[in-house]
Design a protein around this motif. Structure first.
Motif, short mmCIF file in Angstrom:
data_model
loop_
_atom_site.label_atom_id
_atom_site.label_comp_id
_atom_site.label_asym_id
_atom_site.label_seq_id
_atom_site.Cartn_x
_atom_site.Cartn_y
_atom_site.Cartn_z
N MET A 1 45.42 -9.04 31.25
CA MET A 1 46.52 -9.67 30.52
C MET A 1 47.41 -8.62 29.86
SD MET A 1 47.75 -12.60 29.65
CE MET A 1 48.76 -13.36 28.46
N GLU A 2 46.79 -7.59 29.28
CA GLU A 2 47.56 -6.54 28.60
C GLU A 2 48.47 -5.81 29.58
OE1 GLU A 2 46.54 -2.54 26.18
OE2 GLU A 2 45.41 -4.33 25.63
N LYS A 3 47.98 -5.60 30.83
CA LYS A 3 48.80 -4.95 31.85
C LYS A 3 50.03 -5.79 32.15
CE LYS A 3 45.68 -2.16 34.64
NZ LYS A 3 45.07 -2.03 35.98
N GLN A 4 49.80 -7.10 32.27
CA GLN A 4 50.92 -7.99 32.58
C GLN A 4 51.94 -7.97 31.45
OE1 GLN A 4 48.91 -11.71 33.19
NE2 GLN A 4 48.86 -11.45 35.42
N MET A 5 51.49 -7.93 30.21
CA MET A 5 52.41 -7.90 29.08
C MET A 5 53.23 -6.62 29.08
SD MET A 5 52.25 -10.70 27.60
CE MET A 5 52.17 -11.17 25.90
N LYS A 6 52.57 -5.49 29.37
CA LYS A 6 53.31 -4.23 29.44
C LYS A 6 54.31 -4.27 30.57
CE LYS A 6 49.97 -1.16 27.27
NZ LYS A 6 49.08 -0.02 27.43
N LYS A 7 53.92 -4.86 31.70
CA LYS A 7 54.81 -4.98 32.85
C LYS A 7 56.02 -5.83 32.47
CE LYS A 7 54.81 -6.80 37.54
NZ LYS A 7 54.01 -7.53 38.51
N LEU A 8 55.78 -6.97 31.82
CA LEU A 8 56.87 -7.84 31.40
C LEU A 8 57.74 -7.17 30.36
CD1 LEU A 8 55.27 -11.37 31.13
CD2 LEU A 8 57.10 -10.67 32.64
N LYS A 9 57.11 -6.43 29.45
CA LYS A 9 57.88 -5.78 28.40
C LYS A 9 58.88 -4.81 29.00
CE LYS A 9 57.44 -3.66 23.91
NZ LYS A 9 56.54 -3.17 22.90
N GLY A 10 58.47 -4.12 30.08
CA GLY A 10 59.38 -3.20 30.75
C GLY A 10 60.49 -3.94 31.47
N ILE A 11 60.18 -5.11 32.00
CA ILE A 11 61.17 -5.88 32.75
C ILE A 11 62.15 -6.57 31.80
CG2 ILE A 11 61.47 -7.88 34.27
CD1 ILE A 11 58.76 -7.21 35.48
N ILE A 12 61.64 -7.14 30.72
CA ILE A 12 62.47 -7.94 29.81
C ILE A 12 62.39 -7.36 28.40
CG2 ILE A 12 62.95 -10.24 28.93
CD1 ILE A 12 61.35 -11.31 31.34
N PRO A 13 63.25 -6.41 28.08
CA PRO A 13 63.22 -5.92 26.71
C PRO A 13 63.70 -6.99 25.73
CG PRO A 13 64.92 -4.81 28.00
CD PRO A 13 64.21 -5.76 28.92
N ILE A 14 63.12 -6.99 24.57
CA ILE A 14 63.45 -7.99 23.56
C ILE A 14 64.94 -7.95 23.23
CG2 ILE A 14 63.07 -8.63 21.14
CD1 ILE A 14 60.15 -7.86 21.55
N GLU A 15 65.54 -6.76 23.25
CA GLU A 15 66.96 -6.63 22.94
C GLU A 15 67.80 -7.41 23.95
OE1 GLU A 15 64.87 -3.95 23.10
OE2 GLU A 15 64.73 -3.64 20.94
N ARG A 16 67.38 -7.39 25.23
CA ARG A 16 68.13 -8.13 26.25
C ARG A 16 68.04 -9.63 26.00
NH1 ARG A 16 66.22 -8.47 32.08
NH2 ARG A 16 66.68 -10.67 32.08
N ILE A 17 66.87 -10.07 25.61
CA ILE A 17 66.71 -11.50 25.29
C ILE A 17 67.55 -11.84 24.07
CG2 ILE A 17 65.10 -13.31 24.62
CD1 ILE A 17 62.94 -11.75 26.18
N ALA A 18 67.53 -10.96 23.08
CA ALA A 18 68.29 -11.20 21.85
C ALA A 18 69.78 -11.30 22.14
CB ALA A 18 68.02 -10.10 20.84
N ASP A 19 70.26 -10.58 23.16
CA ASP A 19 71.68 -10.65 23.53
C ASP A 19 72.04 -12.01 24.13
OD1 ASP A 19 72.14 -8.09 22.66
OD2 ASP A 19 71.98 -7.18 24.66
N GLN A 20 71.04 -12.78 24.54
CA GLN A 20 71.28 -14.09 25.14
C GLN A 20 71.11 -15.22 24.13
OE1 GLN A 20 68.48 -14.07 28.39
NE2 GLN A 20 69.77 -12.77 29.65
N ILE A 21 70.94 -14.86 22.89
CA ILE A 21 70.80 -15.87 21.83
C ILE A 21 72.14 -15.97 21.10
CG2 ILE A 21 69.60 -16.48 19.70
CD1 ILE A 21 67.16 -14.96 20.79
N TYR A 22 72.64 -17.19 21.00
CA TYR A 22 73.94 -17.45 20.39
C TYR A 22 73.77 -18.35 19.18
CZ TYR A 22 75.17 -15.89 25.06
OH TYR A 22 75.25 -15.16 26.21
N THR A 23 74.80 -18.39 18.36
CA THR A 23 74.78 -19.30 17.21
C THR A 23 75.72 -20.46 17.51
OG1 THR A 23 74.35 -17.46 15.72
CG2 THR A 23 75.16 -19.50 14.73
N VAL A 24 75.16 -21.66 17.53
CA VAL A 24 75.93 -22.89 17.75
C VAL A 24 75.45 -23.89 16.73
CG1 VAL A 24 76.42 -24.75 19.38
CG2 VAL A 24 76.10 -22.43 20.23
N ARG A 25 76.39 -24.53 16.06
CA ARG A 25 76.07 -25.51 15.01
C ARG A 25 75.13 -24.91 13.97
NH1 ARG A 25 74.75 -30.81 18.79
NH2 ARG A 25 76.52 -30.52 20.17
#
Length: 186
Positions: A1-25
């Motif tokens: 499981m830890e390997k998969q998390m490291k693999k995902l972390k490299g693929i999807i950095p939190i900053e990239r996800i944060a860039d897809q979060i918007y403020t609405v209402r």
């Protein structure tokens, strides 16, 4: 499981996800297309599961944007091309998901990828919340500093005025003339 998390972390950095979060209402949300891409499913599949499990998605978890809100997001380059321009697009405004809605979406999709990625989505929401709090603290400190500086400006102006008063020579005192004054009869 830890390997998969490291693999995902490299693929999807939190900053990239944060860039897809918007403020609405006044809520932090993610578009259905972005969330579906992260979870590795088609947008129609995500929306289909949301419709099938509507009881799990109250308005504070997920809601559909109005045309005005969609236009505002499009002006910020947040969404894909408009269908009227011949590039595909949507027939109706997208669904958006709050932090809790994104977690609920991962649970109704029932895919391993959605479960793994939802951790990173939550971390991105938390990071944005922390940044918002930090900005509020900085704004508060700046307001306090501005208030102090304003008070100091008034005190400095008072000091300058006092120094100017000390620098101006005093009015000469009226002195009695030296010598004798002639007597005048009344």
């Amino acid at each position: 499981m830890e390997k998969q998390m490291k693999k995902l972390k490299g693929i999807i950095p939190i900053e990239r996800i944060a860039d897809q979060i918007y403020t609405v209402r006044e809520k932090r949300v993610m578009l259905d297309t972005d969330l579906a891409r992260l979870y590795g499913v088609a947008t129609r599949r995500l929306n289909e599961q949301v419709r099938r499990n509507a009881g799990r998605f109250p308005d504070d978890f997920a809601f559909q944007l109005t045309n005005q809100e969609l236009a505002s997001l499009m002006s910020q380059n947040a969404t894909s091309s408009d269908a009227r321009r011949g590039h595909g697009g949507r027939r109706k405004p997208p669904l958006v998901f709050t932090e809790h809605g994104a977690i609920m979406a991962a649970s109704v999709l029932n895919s391993p990828r959605a479960a793994e990625v939802s951790v990173f989505v939550v971390r991105a929401f938390v990071k944005l919340r922390e940044l918002t709090m930090a900005h509020k603290e900085i704004r508060k400190k700046l307001d306090e500093l501005e208030h102090k500086v304003t008070g100091h400006d008034q005190a400095i102006a008072g000091l300058i005025n006092a120094i100017r008063e000390l620098m101006t020579p005093p009015e000469p005192k009226k002195k009695r003339p030296i010598g004798f004054a002639p007597w005048k009869d009344k």
